[in-house]
Design a protein around this motif. Structure first.
Motif, PDB file in Angstrom:
ATOM      1  N   GLY A 238     -16.642   7.828  -3.833  1.00 48.87           N
ATOM      2  CA  GLY A 238     -16.391   6.398  -3.934  1.00 48.87           C
ATOM      3  C   GLY A 238     -16.027   5.788  -2.587  1.00 48.87           C
ATOM      4  O   GLY A 238     -16.312   6.345  -1.533  1.00 48.87           O
ATOM      5  N   THR A 239     -15.358   4.659  -2.627  1.00 50.10           N
ATOM      6  CA  THR A 239     -15.022   3.933  -1.400  1.00 50.10           C
ATOM      7  C   THR A 239     -13.965   4.651  -0.572  1.00 50.10           C
ATOM      8  O   THR A 239     -13.742   4.289   0.577  1.00 50.10           O
ATOM      9  N   GLY A 240     -13.337   5.673  -1.128  1.00 54.06           N
ATOM     10  CA  GLY A 240     -12.373   6.466  -0.371  1.00 54.06           C
ATOM     11  C   GLY A 240     -13.003   7.615   0.386  1.00 54.06           C
ATOM     12  O   GLY A 240     -12.323   8.300   1.150  1.00 54.06           O
TER      13      GLY A 240
ATOM     14  N   ALA B 160     -25.623   8.166  10.218  1.00 55.74           N
ATOM     15  CA  ALA B 160     -24.548   8.114  11.218  1.00 55.74           C
ATOM     16  C   ALA B 160     -24.074   6.670  11.309  1.00 55.74           C
ATOM     17  O   ALA B 160     -24.860   5.776  11.620  1.00 55.74           O
ATOM     18  N   SER B 161     -22.813   6.438  11.032  1.00 51.51           N
ATOM     19  CA  SER B 161     -22.277   5.082  11.132  1.00 51.51           C
ATOM     20  C   SER B 161     -21.717   4.851  12.534  1.00 51.51           C
ATOM     21  O   SER B 161     -21.400   5.791  13.261  1.00 51.51           O
TER      22      SER B 161
ATOM     23  N   GLN C 242     -17.617   1.080   7.183  1.00 52.31           N
ATOM     24  CA  GLN C 242     -16.959  -0.210   7.035  1.00 52.31           C
ATOM     25  C   GLN C 242     -16.417  -0.784   8.339  1.00 52.31           C
ATOM     26  O   GLN C 242     -16.036  -1.948   8.377  1.00 52.31           O
ATOM     27  N   SER C 243     -16.399  -0.004   9.434  1.00 56.69           N
ATOM     28  CA  SER C 243     -15.858  -0.539  10.684  1.00 56.69           C
ATOM     29  C   SER C 243     -16.807  -1.563  11.313  1.00 56.69           C
ATOM     30  O   SER C 243     -16.358  -2.595  11.785  1.00 56.69           O
ATOM     31  N   ARG C 244     -18.107  -1.271  11.310  1.00 53.21           N
ATOM     32  CA  ARG C 244     -19.072  -2.208  11.905  1.00 53.21           C
ATOM     33  C   ARG C 244     -20.225  -2.549  10.969  1.00 53.21           C
ATOM     34  O   ARG C 244     -21.062  -3.378  11.309  1.00 53.21           O
ATOM     35  N   HIS C 245     -20.305  -1.864   9.846  1.00 53.70           N
ATOM     36  CA  HIS C 245     -21.396  -2.074   8.883  1.00 53.70           C
ATOM     37  C   HIS C 245     -22.764  -1.847   9.516  1.00 53.70           C
ATOM     38  O   HIS C 245     -23.747  -2.473   9.126  1.00 53.70           O
ATOM     39  N   GLN C 246     -22.800  -0.969  10.513  1.00 54.47           N
ATOM     40  CA  GLN C 246     -24.041  -0.638  11.196  1.00 54.47           C
ATOM     41  C   GLN C 246     -24.093   0.860  11.444  1.00 54.47           C
ATOM     42  O   GLN C 246     -23.063   1.520  11.490  1.00 54.47           O
ATOM     43  N   GLY C 247     -25.314   1.358  11.626  1.00 53.03           N
ATOM     44  CA  GLY C 247     -25.473   2.765  11.932  1.00 53.03           C
ATOM     45  C   GLY C 247     -26.926   3.109  12.123  1.00 53.03           C
ATOM     46  O   GLY C 247     -27.758   2.243  12.403  1.00 53.03           O
TER      47      GLY C 247
END
Length: 123
Positions: A51-53, A21-22, A61-66
């Motif tokens: 991929g990255t899409g 969960a990001s 990618q919004s907070r690089h945390q989860g």
């Protein structure tokens, strides 16, 4: 970089799947996504088949945390983009762990999937 506690590393690495969960930009968690996870050395990795899409990847990618959860382990993590020199070890780990799914595992070994390789680090 923060290291994994030995038993957590082993429990996550041997689990068939991982719930990831990001965090949204406001700090709340998105709904978890079930995915494959592999260990290369003393590091844990995930990849997006799309991929990255891929939607879950974009969410990281919004907070690089989860948070990840599997095998009785629940840990808050940071998501770090893997360096291309890490890809061969991650590829090998996917082949070892999930090679019994030959028609599926090939999808995480494409160049598109490789570019989305994330290293999971505990926080």
């Amino acid at each position: 970089m923060t290291d994994w506690h030995g038993s957590d590393l082993e429990k996550i690495a041997t689990a068939e799947e991982l719930d990831l969960a990001s965090e949204r930009s406001n700090g709340t968690l998105r709904d978890p996504v079930t995915m494959w996870v592999v260990r290369s050395g003393d590091r844990l990795y995930v990849r997006s088949v799309k991929g990255t899409g891929g939607p879950w990847y974009r969410g990281t990618q919004s907070r690089h945390q989860g948070r990840v959860e599997t095998g009785g382990v629940r840990r808050d993590v940071t998501f770090h983009g893997a360096d291309p020199d890490e890809y061969p070890g991650v590829d090998a780990a996917y082949r070892r762990k999930y090679g019994h799914y030959p028609s599926i595992v090939e999808h995480v070994l494409t160049e598109r999937a490789r570019t989305s390789t994330l290293r999971l680090e505990p926080r």
